[in-house]
Design an enzyme around this catalytic site. Sequence first.
Site, PDB file in Angstrom:
ATOM      1  N   GLN A 113       0.875  -1.236  -0.137  1.00  0.00           N
ATOM      2  CA  GLN A 113       0.002   0.003  -0.054  1.00  0.00           C
ATOM      3  C   GLN A 113       0.810   1.264  -0.247  1.00  0.00           C
ATOM      4  O   GLN A 113       0.735   2.090  -0.625  1.00  0.00           O
ATOM      5  CB  GLN A 113      -1.012   0.163   1.070  1.00  0.00           C
ATOM      6  CG  GLN A 113      -1.836  -1.046   0.987  1.00  0.00           C
ATOM      7  CD  GLN A 113      -2.878  -1.276   1.943  1.00  0.00           C
ATOM      8  OE1 GLN A 113      -3.136  -0.524   2.988  1.00  0.00           O
ATOM      9  NE2 GLN A 113      -3.999  -2.001   1.962  1.00  0.00           N
ATOM     10  N   ASP A 160      -7.075   6.706  21.817  1.00  0.00           N
ATOM     11  CA  ASP A 160      -6.465   6.567  23.030  1.00  0.00           C
ATOM     12  C   ASP A 160      -6.754   7.876  23.762  1.00  0.00           C
ATOM     13  O   ASP A 160      -7.048   8.068  25.073  1.00  0.00           O
ATOM     14  CB  ASP A 160      -5.125   6.282  23.077  1.00  0.00           C
ATOM     15  CG  ASP A 160      -4.715   5.090  22.210  1.00  0.00           C
ATOM     16  OD1 ASP A 160      -5.477   3.865  22.346  1.00  0.00           O
ATOM     17  OD2 ASP A 160      -4.264   5.090  21.267  1.00  0.00           O
ATOM     18  N   HIS A 188       0.548   2.912  19.940  1.00  0.00           N
ATOM     19  CA  HIS A 188      -0.870   2.408  20.457  1.00  0.00           C
ATOM     20  C   HIS A 188      -0.840   1.138  20.739  1.00  0.00           C
ATOM     21  O   HIS A 188      -0.994   0.196  19.923  1.00  0.00           O
ATOM     22  CB  HIS A 188      -1.649   2.800  18.808  1.00  0.00           C
ATOM     23  CG  HIS A 188      -3.091   2.029  19.095  1.00  0.00           C
ATOM     24  ND1 HIS A 188      -3.891   2.528  19.844  1.00  0.00           N
ATOM     25  CD2 HIS A 188      -3.579   1.070  18.514  1.00  0.00           C
ATOM     26  CE1 HIS A 188      -4.881   1.913  19.965  1.00  0.00           C
ATOM     27  NE2 HIS A 188      -4.913   1.012  18.732  1.00  0.00           N
TER      28      HIS A 188
END
Length: 330
Positions: A113, A160, A188
């Site tokens: 990608q 978060d 994360h």
Amino acid sequence: MSKPPVRVAVTGAAGQIAYSLLFRIASGDLLGKDQPVILHLIDLPPFLDAARGVVMEIEDCAFPTYAGSVVTADPAEGFGDVNVALLVGAKPRGPGMERADLLKDNGKIFIEQGDAIDKNAHPDVKVLVVGNPCNTNCLIAASRAKRTNPRNYTAMTRLDQNRAVGQLANRAGAMPGDVRNIAIWGNHSPTMFPNYYEATIGGKMVTEVITDEAWLKGDFISRVQKRGAEVINARGKSSAASAANAAIDHIYSWATGSVPGDYTSMAVVSDGSYGIPEGLVFSYPVKITAPWQYEIVQGQQLNEHALAAIKVTTDELLGERDAVKEMIAG
Ligand code: NAX
């Protein structure tokens, strides 16, 4: 509407986060109620019919800002001329799968990608990686950026941040809008550090409003770190609408400079600020200085507790980078 349409790609378009996200993009929540958007829905071939079904529903909403869709499994077509790319699709961790294998399997997706974005997207494309492990997936995609700008590759820690705001507001009996300047540092993952030492509630330092230090250092941090698992346990599925909402918040803040407080959390390619190794995709407090321009907030005083927590999350990210080092070298 006089503005030319903006093209927004979403991978994982048939998945559960996308089912919340695509409607909000089409309705103008991402880039403004006067900005037409063309959606590029990208998923794997077996899921394209499902993605087409989502397009039918978007058409049936008759949003004034919706200017059409492209549905494809071909990354070159999917990222063609896009101005914003939201990389939501990723391979989930299977039973018994090692984290290193998960990193490598996802690495292949994000190399493909990343290459397709760099070759086909608008040269000034802005990228947000949501699919996990999102920091390292972003690192891999950004490592392919030659024509596009690696600074424009970011990963999502706004969920978060929003979770931390919710917890602090609940505890203080305040509204979420009263909580400012809480930033997520690092990965994360359950090692992230929500730095409450700089945050305020109703204009007062969090530590003055919530005087139970043991709660702040203990339950607050661990609840934010493990909130994803708490949602899965209760709902039987991972966070979807809140993740989509955070992706909207991340891009909307970046595009407009509108943030709740002085800064927001974004995982960005580190420039070495605060001694974090250069090149890691690390969540910092960032200031939006102009539309689509950010700067890492400088000069925050990190106490011993914060520095120790930041070291843990930095070490985890270094381990992740190590697991994919052949991929990013090539
Ligand atoms: P779903 O399993 O519902 O959907 C994922 C979709 O991605 C599927 O339709 C799948 O076919 C597609 N996909 C897989 N590989 C692809 C590829 N190479 N190209 C295009 N599409 C591909 O997952 P969902 O609940 O939507 O979650 C998506 C990702 O977000 C997961 O990796 C998840 O871990 C991550 N999350 C990240 C969060 C964050 O704060 N950064 C929070 C929420 C969420 O857990």
